[in-house]
Design a protein around this motif. Structure first.
Motif, PDB file in Angstrom:
ATOM      1  N   HIS A 115     -34.648  38.848 133.641  1.00  0.00           N
ATOM      2  CA  HIS A 115     -33.834  39.787 134.412  1.00  0.00           C
ATOM      3  C   HIS A 115     -33.413  39.182 135.746  1.00  0.00           C
ATOM      4  O   HIS A 115     -32.393  39.578 136.326  1.00  0.00           O
ATOM      5  CB  HIS A 115     -34.596  41.090 134.642  1.00  0.00           C
ATOM      6  N   MET A 116     -34.204  38.222 136.242  1.00  0.00           N
ATOM      7  CA  MET A 116     -33.879  37.558 137.505  1.00  0.00           C
ATOM      8  C   MET A 116     -33.126  36.251 137.274  1.00  0.00           C
ATOM      9  O   MET A 116     -32.922  35.473 138.205  1.00  0.00           O
ATOM     10  CB  MET A 116     -35.149  37.308 138.308  1.00  0.00           C
ATOM     11  N   GLY A 117     -32.710  36.004 136.026  1.00  0.00           N
ATOM     12  CA  GLY A 117     -31.885  34.838 135.734  1.00  0.00           C
ATOM     13  C   GLY A 117     -32.646  33.566 135.443  1.00  0.00           C
ATOM     14  O   GLY A 117     -32.063  32.476 135.453  1.00  0.00           O
ATOM     15  N   ILE A 118     -33.956  33.688 135.156  1.00  0.00           N
ATOM     16  CA  ILE A 118     -34.770  32.517 134.850  1.00  0.00           C
ATOM     17  C   ILE A 118     -34.975  32.442 133.342  1.00  0.00           C
ATOM     18  O   ILE A 118     -35.591  33.326 132.745  1.00  0.00           O
ATOM     19  CB  ILE A 118     -36.140  32.584 135.559  1.00  0.00           C
ATOM     20  N   GLU A 119     -34.442  31.391 132.726  1.00  0.00           N
ATOM     21  CA  GLU A 119     -34.579  31.200 131.286  1.00  0.00           C
ATOM     22  C   GLU A 119     -35.487  30.000 131.022  1.00  0.00           C
ATOM     23  O   GLU A 119     -35.354  28.957 131.666  1.00  0.00           O
ATOM     24  CB  GLU A 119     -33.218  30.943 130.644  1.00  0.00           C
ATOM     25  N   THR A 120     -36.394  30.149 130.060  1.00  0.00           N
ATOM     26  CA  THR A 120     -37.358  29.091 129.761  1.00  0.00           C
ATOM     27  C   THR A 120     -37.342  28.742 128.281  1.00  0.00           C
ATOM     28  O   THR A 120     -37.311  29.628 127.429  1.00  0.00           O
ATOM     29  CB  THR A 120     -38.788  29.526 130.152  1.00  0.00           C
ATOM     30  N   VAL A 121     -37.360  27.448 127.996  1.00  0.00           N
ATOM     31  CA  VAL A 121     -37.557  26.958 126.633  1.00  0.00           C
ATOM     32  C   VAL A 121     -38.941  26.318 126.597  1.00  0.00           C
ATOM     33  O   VAL A 121     -39.151  25.243 127.152  1.00  0.00           O
ATOM     34  CB  VAL A 121     -36.493  25.934 126.218  1.00  0.00           C
ATOM     35  N   PHE A 122     -39.885  27.017 125.963  1.00  0.00           N
ATOM     36  CA  PHE A 122     -41.250  26.504 125.856  1.00  0.00           C
ATOM     37  C   PHE A 122     -41.344  25.508 124.706  1.00  0.00           C
ATOM     38  O   PHE A 122     -40.532  25.524 123.774  1.00  0.00           O
ATOM     39  CB  PHE A 122     -42.252  27.644 125.632  1.00  0.00           C
ATOM     40  N   GLN A 123     -42.380  24.662 124.762  1.00  0.00           N
ATOM     41  CA  GLN A 123     -42.608  23.711 123.684  1.00  0.00           C
ATOM     42  C   GLN A 123     -42.779  24.413 122.346  1.00  0.00           C
ATOM     43  O   GLN A 123     -42.391  23.904 121.305  1.00  0.00           O
ATOM     44  CB  GLN A 123     -43.863  22.876 123.979  1.00  0.00           C
ATOM     45  N   SER A 124     -43.389  25.611 122.388  1.00  0.00           N
ATOM     46  CA  SER A 124     -43.673  26.345 121.152  1.00  0.00           C
ATOM     47  C   SER A 124     -42.412  26.949 120.526  1.00  0.00           C
ATOM     48  O   SER A 124     -42.454  27.421 119.388  1.00  0.00           O
ATOM     49  CB  SER A 124     -44.691  27.455 121.430  1.00  0.00           C
ATOM     50  N   LEU A 125     -41.298  26.941 121.277  1.00  0.00           N
ATOM     51  CA  LEU A 125     -40.019  27.475 120.777  1.00  0.00           C
ATOM     52  C   LEU A 125     -40.120  28.939 120.344  1.00  0.00           C
ATOM     53  O   LEU A 125     -40.543  29.233 119.235  1.00  0.00           O
ATOM     54  CB  LEU A 125     -39.473  26.658 119.602  1.00  0.00           C
ATOM     55  N   ALA A 126     -39.713  29.837 121.195  1.00  0.00           N
ATOM     56  CA  ALA A 126     -39.764  31.263 120.872  1.00  0.00           C
ATOM     57  C   ALA A 126     -38.538  31.644 120.049  1.00  0.00           C
ATOM     58  O   ALA A 126     -37.623  32.309 120.517  1.00  0.00           O
ATOM     59  CB  ALA A 126     -39.834  32.092 122.153  1.00  0.00           C
ATOM     60  N   VAL A 127     -38.528  31.190 118.791  1.00  0.00           N
ATOM     61  CA  VAL A 127     -37.446  31.548 117.883  1.00  0.00           C
ATOM     62  C   VAL A 127     -38.016  32.343 116.716  1.00  0.00           C
ATOM     63  O   VAL A 127     -39.200  32.249 116.410  1.00  0.00           O
ATOM     64  CB  VAL A 127     -36.703  30.304 117.354  1.00  0.00           C
ATOM     65  N   SER A 128     -37.167  33.129 116.096  1.00  0.00           N
ATOM     66  CA  SER A 128     -37.574  33.929 114.941  1.00  0.00           C
ATOM     67  C   SER A 128     -37.002  33.281 113.684  1.00  0.00           C
ATOM     68  O   SER A 128     -35.791  33.386 113.432  1.00  0.00           O
ATOM     69  CB  SER A 128     -37.061  35.367 115.076  1.00  0.00           C
ATOM     70  N   PRO A 129     -37.835  32.597 112.895  1.00  0.00           N
ATOM     71  CA  PRO A 129     -37.345  31.822 111.749  1.00  0.00           C
ATOM     72  C   PRO A 129     -36.530  32.627 110.747  1.00  0.00           C
ATOM     73  O   PRO A 129     -35.586  32.103 110.155  1.00  0.00           O
ATOM     74  CB  PRO A 129     -38.634  31.288 111.109  1.00  0.00           C
ATOM     75  N   ALA A 130     -36.879  33.897 110.544  1.00  0.00           N
ATOM     76  CA  ALA A 130     -36.193  34.686 109.519  1.00  0.00           C
ATOM     77  C   ALA A 130     -34.795  35.117 109.940  1.00  0.00           C
ATOM     78  O   ALA A 130     -33.970  35.464 109.102  1.00  0.00           O
ATOM     79  CB  ALA A 130     -37.028  35.911 109.161  1.00  0.00           C
ATOM     80  N   LEU A 131     -34.520  35.089 111.251  1.00  0.00           N
ATOM     81  CA  LEU A 131     -33.200  35.504 111.736  1.00  0.00           C
ATOM     82  C   LEU A 131     -32.239  34.329 111.742  1.00  0.00           C
ATOM     83  O   LEU A 131     -32.650  33.166 111.769  1.00  0.00           O
ATOM     84  CB  LEU A 131     -33.313  36.085 113.152  1.00  0.00           C
ATOM     85  N   ASP A 132     -30.940  34.631 111.758  1.00  0.00           N
ATOM     86  CA  ASP A 132     -29.957  33.554 111.785  1.00  0.00           C
ATOM     87  C   ASP A 132     -29.799  32.998 113.198  1.00  0.00           C
ATOM     88  O   ASP A 132     -30.399  33.501 114.160  1.00  0.00           O
ATOM     89  CB  ASP A 132     -28.617  34.014 111.206  1.00  0.00           C
ATOM     90  N   ILE A 133     -28.998  31.951 113.321  1.00  0.00           N
ATOM     91  CA  ILE A 133     -28.839  31.261 114.597  1.00  0.00           C
ATOM     92  C   ILE A 133     -28.291  32.201 115.671  1.00  0.00           C
ATOM     93  O   ILE A 133     -28.816  32.275 116.784  1.00  0.00           O
ATOM     94  CB  ILE A 133     -27.904  30.049 114.427  1.00  0.00           C
ATOM     95  N   ALA A 134     -27.231  32.928 115.335  1.00  0.00           N
ATOM     96  CA  ALA A 134     -26.608  33.822 116.307  1.00  0.00           C
ATOM     97  C   ALA A 134     -27.578  34.913 116.757  1.00  0.00           C
ATOM     98  O   ALA A 134     -27.654  35.238 117.943  1.00  0.00           O
ATOM     99  CB  ALA A 134     -25.350  34.451 115.711  1.00  0.00           C
ATOM    100  N   SER A 135     -28.347  35.462 115.819  1.00  0.00           N
ATOM    101  CA  SER A 135     -29.308  36.514 116.173  1.00  0.00           C
ATOM    102  C   SER A 135     -30.397  35.976 117.082  1.00  0.00           C
ATOM    103  O   SER A 135     -30.897  36.685 117.969  1.00  0.00           O
ATOM    104  CB  SER A 135     -29.928  37.105 114.905  1.00  0.00           C
ATOM    105  N   ASN A 136     -30.793  34.717 116.895  1.00  0.00           N
ATOM    106  CA  ASN A 136     -31.785  34.101 117.768  1.00  0.00           C
ATOM    107  C   ASN A 136     -31.243  33.874 119.169  1.00  0.00           C
ATOM    108  O   ASN A 136     -31.935  34.111 120.155  1.00  0.00           O
ATOM    109  CB  ASN A 136     -32.268  32.775 117.173  1.00  0.00           C
ATOM    110  N   ILE A 137     -30.015  33.422 119.262  1.00  0.00           N
ATOM    111  CA  ILE A 137     -29.441  33.168 120.580  1.00  0.00           C
ATOM    112  C   ILE A 137     -29.286  34.467 121.362  1.00  0.00           C
ATOM    113  O   ILE A 137     -29.505  34.505 122.578  1.00  0.00           O
ATOM    114  CB  ILE A 137     -28.101  32.418 120.448  1.00  0.00           C
ATOM    115  N   PHE A 138     -28.958  35.551 120.676  1.00  0.00           N
ATOM    116  CA  PHE A 138     -28.776  36.838 121.355  1.00  0.00           C
ATOM    117  C   PHE A 138     -30.004  37.752 121.227  1.00  0.00           C
ATOM    118  O   PHE A 138     -29.900  38.944 121.495  1.00  0.00           O
ATOM    119  CB  PHE A 138     -27.537  37.551 120.805  1.00  0.00           C
ATOM    120  N   LEU A 139     -31.152  37.186 120.852  1.00  0.00           N
ATOM    121  CA  LEU A 139     -32.359  37.986 120.670  1.00  0.00           C
ATOM    122  C   LEU A 139     -32.722  38.721 121.958  1.00  0.00           C
ATOM    123  O   LEU A 139     -32.927  38.119 123.008  1.00  0.00           O
ATOM    124  CB  LEU A 139     -33.511  37.080 120.249  1.00  0.00           C
ATOM    125  N   GLY A 140     -32.784  40.053 121.882  1.00  0.00           N
ATOM    126  CA  GLY A 140     -33.081  40.867 123.057  1.00  0.00           C
ATOM    127  C   GLY A 140     -31.862  41.159 123.913  1.00  0.00           C
ATOM    128  O   GLY A 140     -31.941  41.927 124.874  1.00  0.00           O
TER     129      GLY A 140
END
Length: 264
Positions: free
Chosen positions: A84-109
């Motif tokens: 909400h304060m504009g800080i985006e993080t890509v962790f080593q563990s990768l917070a992606v949802s494998p079952a969702l498609d690419i677009a749904s992951n990018i716009f997740l939440g």
């Protein structure tokens, strides 16, 4: 490296302490990143890098110390607060949802709704727009060779999944983008594309925090280096003012900042 770094601090931390039982992960460590810079964070295993980044991204809360964003003292209770304060993080563990498609992951939440009554009342998703914007984000990363932006993430290689996570951070990070080992799972070609993306993000005036063991990459893209050791920041130095071998020596304890004439 950026040529228009401001002295204005976007994130500043003072005296951060984080304990896990009897283990002190952060021992009164300081941190700062200026507007428009790429800041590398390096340290040996156990130096406290991960705990520091988790505190800055809201994933964990420090036990003591102050955290300020644009000069205002804040308390980040979760990664949602940080986003909400504009800080985006890509962790080593990768917070992606494998079952969702690419677009749904990018716009997740942050899913886009259809215009008019379909979106406001029936909550219909605007999948066409999300896929178009996702394709643009992936193209900027150089991963436009993916067969279908609508394919599920579980069908992608490790490097491609990393690309999805980095593209998401680049698309939504308005204050700071934090990349934790962004090229660890990538080949040489894809790593080069991520380095290019880091420069593109930074060219938009968004500072980037880069946690990496890839020293050539750090010296290629970073303006300054934060060196973490045994839970503390032992040095903060302009990349142009230190040799790669000396940075590594500080990181592993073979040299001290005093020996190199550096301040913590």
């Amino acid at each position: 490296m950026s040529t228009s770094v401001s002295t204005d601090l976007v994130i500043e931390a003072k005296g951060l302490i984080k304990r896990y039982g009897h283990v002190v992960a952060l021992d009164e460590t300081d941190f700062e990143i200026r507007q428009g810079e790429v800041l590398a964070v390096i340290g040996d295993n156990g130096a406290g890098k991960s705990s520091l980044i988790k505190c800055l991204s809201g994933a964990v809360q420090p036990d003591d110390g102050e955290l300020m964003i644009s000069g205002e003292k804040v308390s980040l209770r979760s990664p949602v607060d940080a986003r909400h304060m504009g800080i985006e993080t890509v962790f080593q563990s990768l917070a992606v949802s494998p079952a969702l498609d690419i677009a749904s992951n990018i716009f997740l939440g942050r899913e886009l709704r259809r215009p008019g009554i379909l979106g406001s009342v029936f909550r219909k998703l605007d999948k066409k727009r999300m896929r178009a914007e996702s394709l643009e984000a992936m193209t900027q990363l150089g991963l436009q060779t993916l067969q279908d932006i609508g394919q599920s993430v579980e069908t992608l290689s490790g490097g491609q999944r990393q690309g999805v996570a980095v593209a998401r951070a680049a698309a939504f990070g308005s204050k700071v983008v934090i990349l934790d080992e962004p090229t660890a799972a990538l080949g040489v070609k894809e790593s080069g594309r991520v380095e290019k993306l880091i420069k593109e993000i930074n060219a938009r005036g968004i500072p980037v925090i880069l946690i990496s063991h890839n020293m050539p990459q750090i010296f290629e893209v970073a303006d300054r280096i934060h060196i973490q050791r045994l839970g503390k920041r032992i040095a903060l130095v302009e990349t142009s003012q230190i040799e790669m071998a000396d940075a590594v020596a500080l990181m592993v304890g073979a040299k001290t900042p005093d020996e190199l004439g550096l301040a913590g």
